[in-house]
Motif scaffolding. Structure first.
Motif, PDB file in Angstrom:
ATOM      1  N   ASP A   5     -18.956 -19.727 -11.396  1.00  0.00           N
ATOM      2  CA  ASP A   5     -17.506 -19.526 -10.961  1.00  0.00           C
ATOM      3  C   ASP A   5     -17.001 -21.030 -11.043  1.00  0.00           C
ATOM      4  O   ASP A   5     -17.549 -22.075 -10.539  1.00  0.00           O
ATOM      5  CB  ASP A   5     -17.454 -19.151  -9.391  1.00  0.00           C
ATOM      6  N   TYR A 108      -9.164 -20.591 -11.017  1.00  0.00           N
ATOM      7  CA  TYR A 108     -10.689 -20.316 -10.861  1.00  0.00           C
ATOM      8  C   TYR A 108     -10.837 -19.194 -11.586  1.00  0.00           C
ATOM      9  O   TYR A 108      -9.957 -18.465 -12.407  1.00  0.00           O
ATOM     10  CB  TYR A 108     -10.928 -19.736  -9.552  1.00  0.00           C
ATOM     11  N   GLY A 110     -14.566 -16.529 -13.300  1.00  0.00           N
ATOM     12  CA  GLY A 110     -15.861 -16.319 -13.443  1.00  0.00           C
ATOM     13  C   GLY A 110     -16.365 -16.390 -14.851  1.00  0.00           C
ATOM     14  O   GLY A 110     -15.755 -15.848 -15.804  1.00  0.00           O
TER      15      GLY A 110
END
Length: 117
Positions: A5, A108, A110
Motif C-alpha cells: 500500500d 493512496y 495498493g
C-alpha cells in the motif's frame, strides 16, 4: 509475492513531530494486523514539476512537506484481511489519533510487487 500500500501526502512542517507520533502509533496497529513493514519518508529532494510532480499531486503548500509512505504486506489476502481491522481499531480513530495533515489530499493505492531485489 508481497503486496504494497503506497501513500503520498502533504504535511504541514509545524506538524512533523505530531506526524511521527501518529505514524508510530499507526505502524504498531498495522503490524499487529499482518503488515511486515511500515516505512515513512519525509521529503528532502522533491522538486516541483511543470506537468506532474509529487508536490502538485497533493497540492503541497509552501509551509508543507511531501511525505512518501508504504506498508509492506506478505500478500494481498493478508492485506484484505488486515485492513478492515486496522481501519476499525480504536487507536486509529480520529478522536484518539487525528491525522496531522489534510486527508483529502492524501493519495493512496495498493500495488502488486513485481520486483524485489
Amino acid at each position: 509475492m508481497s503486496y504494497v500500500d503506497g501513500f503520498v501526502a502533504a504535511v504541514p512542517n509545524a506538524n512533523k513531530t505530531r506526524y511521527i507520533e501518529h505514524a508510530r502509533s499507526a505502524a504498531a496497529v498495522f503490524r499487529e494486523h499482518g503488515a511486515l513493514q511500515v516505512v515513512e519518508c519525509w521529503g528532502d529532494d522533491v522538486p516541483e514539476g511543470t506537468l506532474t510532480s509529487f508536490p502538485m499531486a497533493v497540492q503541497c503548500q509552501p509551509d508543507e512537506t511531501v511525505v512518501f509512505s508504504w506498508i509492506l504486506w506478505p500478500s494481498r489476502s493478508v492485506r484484505e484481511a488486515g485492513m478492515p481491522k486496522v481501519m476499525s481499531d480504536p487507536r486509529l480513530q480520529a478522536d484518539v489519533n487525528p491525522m496531522p495533515f489534510d486527508g483529502k489530499r492524501l493519495i493512496y493505492g495498493g500495488f502488486d510487487m513485481l520486483l524485489d531485489e
